[in-house]
Design a protein around this motif. Structure first.
Motif, short mmCIF file in Angstrom:
data_model
loop_
_atom_site.label_atom_id
_atom_site.label_comp_id
_atom_site.label_asym_id
_atom_site.label_seq_id
_atom_site.Cartn_x
_atom_site.Cartn_y
_atom_site.Cartn_z
N LYS A 174 0.84 -1.20 0.00
CA LYS A 174 0.00 0.00 0.00
C LYS A 174 0.87 1.25 0.00
N MET A 175 0.35 2.31 -0.60
CA MET A 175 0.95 3.64 -0.55
C MET A 175 -0.20 4.64 -0.50
N GLY A 176 -0.55 5.10 0.71
CA GLY A 176 -1.69 5.99 0.83
C GLY A 176 -2.96 5.28 0.42
N ASP A 177 -3.69 5.87 -0.55
CA ASP A 177 -4.93 5.24 -1.01
C ASP A 177 -4.70 4.30 -2.19
N LYS A 178 -3.46 4.05 -2.53
CA LYS A 178 -3.12 3.14 -3.61
C LYS A 178 -2.74 1.78 -3.02
N TRP A 179 -3.14 0.71 -3.67
CA TRP A 179 -2.79 -0.61 -3.16
C TRP A 179 -2.79 -1.64 -4.29
N LYS A 230 -5.45 2.14 -8.35
CA LYS A 230 -4.55 3.28 -8.60
C LYS A 230 -3.08 2.84 -8.58
N SER A 231 -2.82 1.61 -8.96
CA SER A 231 -1.45 1.10 -8.96
C SER A 231 -0.74 1.48 -10.26
#
Length: 203
Positions: free
Chosen positions: A36-41, A159-160
């Motif tokens: 995960k990175m913030g709201d991206k996963w 959002k990857s």
């Protein structure tokens, strides 16, 4: 090159297929792996085949209107026909900034979908009604293949992009408890990629 995988697929198909002396090895995911990175996963979960459940989120009229999610299963759909021809895309505002910095000098509407503030600028339009998310899925397939083997898994992502896909591949390689090698004896056990799929060689 046109910003998609189509030229590579053409060359591979032109070269043909040669039977090898050993069975192909797959990386089979046995436990969920997620980054995960913030709201991206991005997440890999066990599946006897390879499928995608991919979504993007671009605040642009042309992208919003074409659909920003995709479900795709290699076992019953054609990568060559449905994914490989999806082109990369970019926004004119970003393109102009990159050009000022001496970057993206080879970019043009011949090898990318160009977007201005509200529309697609390429005269020919889109190749698929949802070409944007299909290209992002194509990116993810290529990024995961940097591990050197096809996968037996479900890839779910939101959002990857290249960076997060790469982090997911690295996480898999570090987590030896979450995957195993798998080969198929075609006389005794059929690969899920050979069930009616005419381009399994690219799976």
């Amino acid at each position: 090159m046109d910003g998609s995988a189509a030229p590579f697929v053409f060359l591979l198909q032109s070269a043909g297929v040669v039977d090898q002396g050993v069975a192909k090895r797959f990386i089979r995911i046995t436990k969920p792996v997620e980054v995960k990175m913030g709201d991206k996963w991005a997440r890999l979960t066990p599946y006897q085949g390879f499928r995608l459940n991919f979504s993007i989120d671009f605040d642009h009229p042309a992208v919003r209107s074409t659909g920003q999610s995709l479900k795709f299963d290699f076992g019953n759909a054609s990568f060559v026909k449905e994914i490989s021809r999806a082109r990369t895309f970019g926004f004119m505002r970003d393109f102009e900034i990159l050009r000022e910095r001496g970057l993206a000098r080879g970019a043009s509407m011949e090898n990318a979908i160009a977007l201005d503030t509200d529309r697609v600028m390429n005269e020919e339009g889109l190749r698929y009604s949802d070409e944007f998310v299909r290209h992002k899925a194509l990116d993810a397939i290529g990024d995961l293949y940097t591990m050197g083997h096809c996968m037996l898994a479900t890839l779910e992502a939101h959002k990857s992009g290249h960076h997060l896909n790469n982090l997911l591949a690295r996480e898999v390689m570090q987590r030896t408890d979450c995957w195993e090698w798998k080969s198929f004896d075609l006389e005794a056990e059929e690969s899920p990629f050979l069930q009616g799929n005419d381009d399994f060689v690219f799976a």
